[in-house]
Write a protein that holds these residues in place. Structure first.
Motif, short mmCIF file in Angstrom:
data_model
loop_
_atom_site.label_atom_id
_atom_site.label_comp_id
_atom_site.label_asym_id
_atom_site.label_seq_id
_atom_site.Cartn_x
_atom_site.Cartn_y
_atom_site.Cartn_z
N LYS A 1 38.23 -7.88 128.81
CA LYS A 1 39.02 -7.22 127.77
C LYS A 1 40.11 -6.34 128.36
O LYS A 1 41.23 -6.32 127.88
N TYR B 1 34.72 -2.18 126.71
CA TYR B 1 36.01 -1.74 126.15
C TYR B 1 36.41 -0.37 126.69
O TYR B 1 37.17 0.36 126.05
N ASN C 1 32.16 -2.76 119.67
CA ASN C 1 32.48 -3.97 118.92
C ASN C 1 31.28 -4.18 118.01
O ASN C 1 30.17 -4.34 118.55
N ARG D 1 47.20 -0.95 126.06
CA ARG D 1 46.50 0.06 125.25
C ARG D 1 47.47 0.73 124.27
O ARG D 1 47.15 0.92 123.09
N SER E 1 40.18 -7.62 113.48
CA SER E 1 40.67 -7.34 114.82
C SER E 1 42.19 -7.17 114.76
O SER E 1 42.88 -7.89 114.05
N ALA F 1 38.30 0.11 121.36
CA ALA F 1 38.32 -1.36 121.30
C ALA F 1 39.53 -1.85 120.49
O ALA F 1 40.58 -1.19 120.47
N LEU G 1 40.02 0.84 126.48
CA LEU G 1 40.73 0.85 125.20
C LEU G 1 40.18 1.95 124.30
O LEU G 1 39.31 1.74 123.44
#
Ligand code: PLP
Length: 396
Positions: A236, A204, A173, A292, A373, A320, A207
Motif C-alpha cells: 500500500k 497502512y 481497513n 499521501r 475507497s 488508509a 497513510l
C-alpha cells in the motif's frame, strides 16, 4: 471431495466483487470503482528500476526462506529509524505479501480451539485465516459513535483462558480509523497481563492524516514488544500490490516458526521483488508523501460530500484510503422494484442505479455500513458521488 476446512471458508468478498465488476466492464458498462483496495498509482520508477536491475544481476534464484539478508537488514533499519525499535534480521521474515505473513503468524501460534480476538469492523480475511488455522475467531464490535476506536474494556470482557492472540489493524481497513495511542497502550498492558500475542497489522502506516501519526504497537514498551508480531509490507505505501512482498517482525522463537512453516509451503518470496523492496523501504519517502497528500485531498472532499447526503452518516476517517458510511436509514426503502433491506442490497442497488461499485459492510462484519475507497481520481470521485446522491434520493 473438498475438505471441511475449505468448505467452511467464505471466499474473500472483495475478490468476488472485483470479479463481478470486471464482468460488467467487459459488457461495456462503465462503472466507477469505489471498491478498490489498492493505490491507483504506479510503482515509483526508482523501485521499478531496481526490479529490472535484479534480473540483470542474476538475482533470479532462491533466497533464504526468511528472505534476503539485505532486505531484512533494511527492514530493521527502518524500524530503528522510525520507531527507535531494535530488531535483528533473525527477528524478521519476508513473505509473499502481508496476507502470507498473517497466515504464517497464525499457523505458528494457534492450536485447535485457541481463541483469537478480532475487533470489528475488520478486514475480510482475518476471520477466515483464523478458522483455517483451526482457531476460534472471537469478534468484538467497536463503536461507530467513537469513530471505531479501539475499546479495551470490551476486549477485556472477551478475554478467556483460551485467548491466544488478537489481531489489530490501525490505520484500519475498512473504517479508516487510527486507534488512539491511549487505547493501544492499555491494550498492550492487557496483552502483557493476560499473556496473549497481538498481531499488529500496520499495512497502512504511511497513510495517516489530520496531523496524526501511526502508533507502532511494538514500540509502546519493551514488555509489549515481547507480545507483538508486527505485520507490514510494501503493497500500500509504495503502490506495489502486485509485487507481493510483506514481512513480519517479532520474538525470535515465533519468527523462526513462521519461517520454518514458510520453508515447507512456499519458500522465499519473489527474489527480484525482494531486491526492489529494499529500494522501496530505504529510498522512496518522497513518493509516499506525494501520494499521501493527494489521498488527503480526496479524503476531505469525499467525507464532506458524503455527510451532505440526506440519510448518510459517516465517522471521520484519519487513515488508509477508505471510509464507512452508515446506510441503515435507507433500509426498507425501494425504487423501481428494487428494495434495500441490508448493506449488500445497498451495494447492489448502487451498482445497478448509480453505476458505482462499493463493498457491502457485511464483508467486514459491519452490517449497517458500506465501504467506499477514495483510491480513484478526483474527477471520478466527484462524478461517482453525484451519481450516488441521485440514486439515494430515488429511494422512497
Ligand atoms: C489490512 C490489510 N492487511 C493486509 C493486506 C494484504 O496485503 P498484501 O497485499 O501485502 O498481501 C491488506 C490488503 O488489502 C489489508 O487491507
Amino acid at each position: 471431495m473438498i475438505s471441511k476446512r475449505i468448505q467452511n471458508m467464505t471466499p474473500s468478498a472483495t475478490m468476488v466483487q472485483s470479479a463481478k465488476i470486471a464482468e460488467l466492464k467487459q459488457q461495456g458498462i462503465e462503472i466507477i470503482g469505489f471498491n478498490v483496495g489498492e493505490p491507483d498509482y504506479n510503482t515509483p520508477m526508482n523501485i521499478i528500476k531496481k526490479g529490472e536491475e535484479a534480473y540483470h544481476l542474476g538475482l533470479t534464484r532462491y533466497t533464504p526462506s526468511a528472505g534476503m539478508i539485505e532486505l531484512r537488514q533494511a527492514i530493521c533499519e527502518k524500524f530503528e529509524k522510525e520507531y527507535q525499535l531494535k530488531y535483528s534480521p533473525k527477528e524478521v521474515v519476508v513473505s509473499s505479501g502481508a496476507k502470507q505473513s498473517l497466515t504464517n503468524a497464525l499457523m505458528a501460534i494457534i492450536d485447535p480451539g485457541d481463541e483469537v480476538i478480532i475487533p470489528t469492523p475488520c478486514w475480510v480475511s482475518y476471520v477466515e485465516m483464523v478458522k483455517l488455522a483451526d482457531g476460534v475467531p472471537v469478534l468484538v464490535a467497536l463503536d461507530e459513535e467513537a469513530g471505531f476506536d479501539m475499546d479495551v474494556e470490551k476486549v477485556r470482557e472477551a478475554v478467556t483462558s483460551k485467548t491466544k492472540a488478537m489481531i489489530i489493524n490501525s490505520p484500519n481497513n475498512p473504517t479508516g480509523a487510527v486507534y488512539s495511542e491511549e487505547q493501544l497502550r492499555k491494550l498492550g498492558e492487557l496483552a502483557v497481563e493476560k499473556d496473549f500475542i497481538v498481531i499488529s497489522d500496520e499495512m497502512y502506516e504511511k497513510l495517516v492524516y489530520d496531523g496524526k501519526k501511526n502508533v507502532c504497537f511494538a514500540a509502546l514498551s519493551p514488555e509489549i514488544k515481547e507480545k507483538t508480531i508486527t505485520v507490514n509490507g510494501v503493497s500500500k505505501a509504495y503502490a506495489m500490490t502486485g509485487w507481493r512482498i510483506g514481512y513480519a517482525l517479532g520474538p525470535i522463537e515465533i519468527i523462526k516458526a513462521m519461517s520454518d512453516y514458510q520453508g515447507n509451503t512456499t519458500s522465499n518470496a519473489n527474489t527480484p521483488a525482494q531486491y526492489a523492496s529494499i529500494e522501496a523501504i530505504s529510498n522512496s519517502e518522497d513518493s509516499v508523501e506525494a501520494m499521501r497528500l493527494e489521498f488527503d485531498k480526496r479524503r476531505q472532499f469525499m467525507f464532506d460530500r458524503l455527510n451532505q447526503m440526506e440519510g448518510i452518516t459517516c465517522s471521520r476517517p484519519t487513515g488508509a484510503f477508505y471510509m464507512m458510511p452508515n446506510v441503515k436509514s435507507f433500509y426498507g426503502k425501494s425504487y423501481n422494484g428494487f428494495q434495500v433491506n441490508n448493506s449488500l442490497d445497498m451495494a447492489n442497488y448502487l451498482v445497478e442505479e448509480a453505476k458505482i461499485a462499493v463493498v457491502t459492510g457485511a464483508a467486514f462484519e459491519a452490517p449497517d455500513n458500506i465501504r467506499i475507497s477514495y483510491s480513484n481520481s478526483m474527477e471520478n470521485i466527484q462524478e461517482g458521488l453525484n451519481r450516488m446522491e441521485e440514486a439515494l434520493k430515488k429511494l422512497q
